[in-house]
Design a protein around this motif. Structure first.
Motif, short mmCIF file in Angstrom:
data_model
loop_
_atom_site.label_atom_id
_atom_site.label_comp_id
_atom_site.label_asym_id
_atom_site.label_seq_id
_atom_site.Cartn_x
_atom_site.Cartn_y
_atom_site.Cartn_z
N HIS A 200 11.01 -27.00 -42.72
CA HIS A 200 11.10 -25.74 -41.99
C HIS A 200 12.56 -25.40 -41.68
N PHE A 202 13.99 -23.98 -39.20
CA PHE A 202 14.46 -24.22 -37.83
C PHE A 202 13.92 -25.52 -37.23
N LEU A 203 12.69 -25.87 -37.58
CA LEU A 203 12.07 -27.03 -36.97
C LEU A 203 12.40 -28.34 -37.68
N SER A 204 12.84 -28.26 -38.94
CA SER A 204 13.17 -29.47 -39.70
C SER A 204 14.05 -29.08 -40.87
N ASN A 205 15.29 -28.82 -40.58
CA ASN A 205 16.17 -28.26 -41.61
C ASN A 205 16.90 -29.32 -42.43
N LYS A 225 7.41 -29.93 -41.09
CA LYS A 225 6.85 -28.84 -40.30
C LYS A 225 6.61 -27.60 -41.16
N TYR A 271 5.02 -22.41 -40.70
CA TYR A 271 4.39 -23.24 -39.68
C TYR A 271 3.91 -22.32 -38.56
N ILE A 322 7.66 -20.21 -35.35
CA ILE A 322 8.32 -21.25 -34.54
C ILE A 322 7.37 -21.73 -33.44
N LYS A 323 7.14 -23.02 -33.40
CA LYS A 323 6.35 -23.62 -32.33
C LYS A 323 7.28 -24.13 -31.25
N THR A 324 7.02 -23.72 -30.02
CA THR A 324 7.87 -24.14 -28.91
C THR A 324 7.03 -24.29 -27.65
#
Length: 708
Positions: A200, A202-205, A225, A271, A322-324
């Motif tokens: 991902h 942003f979540l796993s760059n 992600k 995601y 994006i999950k936050t």
């Protein structure tokens, strides 16, 4: 090497076109699959999974061989006289052919033999096609996939990191190619293959290593992600949306629009996480369609509706990438984006409501419809002319038809439609209702742009049907008249859709024909053509009608046997009768004992008539000599009389059943009567009798087309 191991291929790119994503996935996967099948590297039971996200195309094969097997071939190469000179030495033609097959010219004798085929000898060659390594085959298949994708989509040229200029739909950044736990050496679009991919954004760059091909999907989901499967991601989003709306006791609206947006949103995220947003309740005063359009089309939000009343609420669901643990910034950001759009819409709507629609009619002369077809005002004048003709023909209210046509395009001058073109017609209906136009007129303006006329045809909807029909016949005659036709996949003016719309009205006429029983498509097209001032192409009417029946033909192929459809479309009966005639012929064909005999008789008659042409059209009873031909003539006239009433009531099934009475008579006629006699007058009269019989048999459709 015959070891069977799993294989994963992934191409990582910039964001791919969302509406093309599934098509790209299919092309990518199927092209690679076809190469592996061609070289027999996969077996029928091999599990194949294709993947696509906004930034990647991938395909997984559960069992792939590392090398294709050698194959022995025997080929008839060329005649001996071409391959060898008179002295027995090989010709240049033969040597070149052998070289292309990988055979050394010095050792060709052991690879060929001479065999006789008919009148001459041929050179027969036996050779071995050596196997290929998997990486070579994948290299070819990926290059072919790139070509196919590039040929069917708008592509871009760009420079790679190694300063190589390449062409593809989007810049590519990474190529993953793993067979088992081995990296395959492939070079594509200036990129060398690796063990690694990206997760991902942003979540796993960071780079993620795929150590074993089978782990691709699980590693991407758990570490990267990313949910790589389009179908899995779509179902995941759907369940989140349903759960969220259910918890709030709201609904997601009509299923078709929901599914369409779901497809598009699935192609935008890797995601997905669903959050809820809202807007100020004051905007609920806006037309529902404006709110829905803003949320679905412009912002890709899912509007929420009251489960009981169906009214739109001020709540919507956002599918985020994006999950936050704290989504407030995401929700607030989306709410800030929709706010100014709704404020603009509110201003436009309030401004437009102040003006009567009739004030905008004159302004339509400044809007060009099409350069050879005049302005929108010219078009409105034509629609009024056509609508009044239809209204008078079917004994409907001419004033309502004329009024609906007059106001049909006035919202083109509104600020709201200028900003939201998709609301054309819909806003016109709101403005017409605001100035207390008759409800039939409001309904007609609102529904004029539907793909199909889907309302029951009754007194309330007849004005809508008139405008709907007028709009489409005017469009087809207009563009066909200036020689603009749909070609292949290109139909920029939606003429195919217009034809389907016309058909949908006539199908409704079938269900309530008393209201429209005088409307004829041929006469309607003539009237429509006369509404144009400019000179039209001479075959405009014929081409227009042929086009409509042709579209109907393809539509009916999905529901009925092709030969029965062809038999009815061939004779071009009244448009509203097509469906009933096909249904009657379908039932008739199923009565095998009767239909097979009638089909056989008809075929025999058609064959005789092909070879014998008579100028006259009327059978002379005084020249009917044999008893069997007199009886047959009497039977035909009796059927014609019965069918006259049956056809007027559109009882096509009974018309076909009446053919049973000619069954035995035709058998006797062909046994006892010599058709081709020396007496020309008698012979011609019997040919006319057969022609009369053929016309009766083929009243409902051309039965000679139906296969038996």
């Amino acid at each position: 090497m015959n070891t069977m191991l799993p294989l994963i291929i992934e191409l990582l790119t910039e964001e791919l076109p969302p509406k093309k994503l599934q098509e790209l996935e299919k092309t990518f996967a199927n092209t690679i699959k076809s190469f592996l099948e061609k070289y027999k590297l996969i077996k029928p039971h091999c599990q194949i999974n294709s993947f696509s996200t906004p930034r990647r195309l991938a395909v997984y094969f559960s069992e792939v061989s590392g090398r294709s097997s050698e194959e022995m071939f025997t080929e008839k190469l060329m005649p001996k006289k071409i391959g060898f000179s008179d002295d027995g030495t090989p010709t240049k033609v033969l040597l070149k052919k052998l070289s292309l097959k990988g055979i050394d010219a010095k050792n060709y004798q052991e690879k060929i033999k001479i065999e006789n085929y008919g009148k001459q000898d041929y050179i027969i060659i036996n050779y071995t096609n050596p196997g290929k390594d998997l990486y070579e085959i994948l290299q070819q298949s990926l290059q072919e996939a790139i070509i196919k994708i590039s040929n069917s989509n708008v592509t871009m040229r760009y420079q790679t990191d190694s300063n190589i200029t390449v062409k593809f739909i989007r810049p590519a950044h990474n190529l993953l190619a793993v067979w088992g736990n081995d990296k395959l050496e492939i070079n594509l679009l200036g990129i060398k293959s690796t063990y690694e991919t990206f997760g991902h954004r942003f979540l796993s760059n960071n780079l993620i290593k795929i150590e074993y091909a089978k782990q691709y999907e699980s590693v991407l989901e758990n570490i990267g992600k990313v949910i790589p499967s389009f179908c899995k991601r779509k179902e995941y989003i759907k369940q989140q949306l349903l759960q969220s709306s259910s918890n709030l006791e709201y609904s997601l609206g009509d299923e078709d629009n929901f599914n369409s947006l779901l497809e598009e949103v699935t192609a935008l995220v890797e995601y997905p996480v669903v959050y809820m947003g809202s807007f100020d309740k004051k905007f609920l005063e806006l037309p529902k369609e404006c709110l829905v359009l803003t949320m679905r089309i412009h912002q890709k939000y899912f509007p929420l509706f009251n489960k009981t009343s169906g009214l739109i609420t001020n709540k919507f669901l956002i599918v985020s990438n994006i999950k936050t643990s704290n989504p407030n910034n995401i929700i607030n950001g989306n709410q800030k984006v929709i706010q100014p759009r709704l404020e603009d819409a509110q201003f436009f709507y309030n401004f437009d409501k102040k003006k009567s629609p009739i004030e905008n009619v004159g302004k339509l002369k400044s809007i060009i419809y099409y350069n050879k077809l005049g302005t929108q005002l010219d078009r409105v004048d034509r629609l009024r002319f056509i609508s009044k003709y239809i209204a008078n023909t079917i004994h409907s209210d001419e004033y309502l038809a004329d009024r609906a046509a007059l106001l049909s395009k006035t919202d083109l001058e509104s600020l709201m439609v200028g900003e939201f073109p998709e609301l054309q017609g819909i806003m016109g209906a709101y403005y017409a209702r605001n100035f207390e136009e008759p409800e039939e007129v409001v309904l007609a303006i609102k529904n004029q742009y539907l793909n199909r006329f889907n309302m029951p045809l009754d007194a309330r909807s007849v004005t809508s049907a008139i405008l709907f029909l007028s709009e489409r016949v005017e469009m087809i005659i207009g563009f066909f008249g200036i020689e603009i036709y749909p070609t292949g996949e290109s139909d920029p003016f939606g003429l195919r859709r217009a034809a389907i719309g016309i058909i949908s009205v006539f199908e409704k006429i079938k269900q309530s024909h008393k209201l429209f029983n005088n409307l004829d498509i041929y006469k309607l097209m003539e009237i429509t053509l006369s509404s144009f001032d400019n000179i039209m192409e001479k075959d405009t009417i014929k081409k227009s009608i042929d086009f409509i029946y042709e579209r109907y033909r393809y539509q009916l192929f999905n529901k009925f046997e092709k030969d029965i459809v062809e038999s009815v479309i061939y004779i071009k009966p009244p448009l509203h009768q097509v469906l009933s005639r096909i249904e009657a012929l379908t039932l008739f064909k199923s009565k095998l004992e009767l239909s097979s005999k009638i089909f056989s008789v008809n075929k025999r008659i058609v064959n005789i008539l092909k070879k014998n042409v008579v100028e006259s059209e009327i059978v002379d009873e005084s020249l009917l000599i044999e008893k069997s031909e007199k009886l047959l003539f009497s039977c035909i006239k009796n059927i014609e009389k019965k069918n006259e009433e049956l056809l007027s009531s559109e009882n096509f099934t009974e018309c076909l059943n009446n053919l049973a009475s000619i069954d035995n008579l035709t058998d006797t006629f062909f046994k006892e009567v010599m058709i081709i006699t020396e007496d020309k007058a008698v012979r011609d009269n019997r040919i006319l009798l057969l022609n009369l019989l053929k016309n009766v048999i083929n009243t409902i459709g051309d039965l000679s087309i139906i296969s038996t």
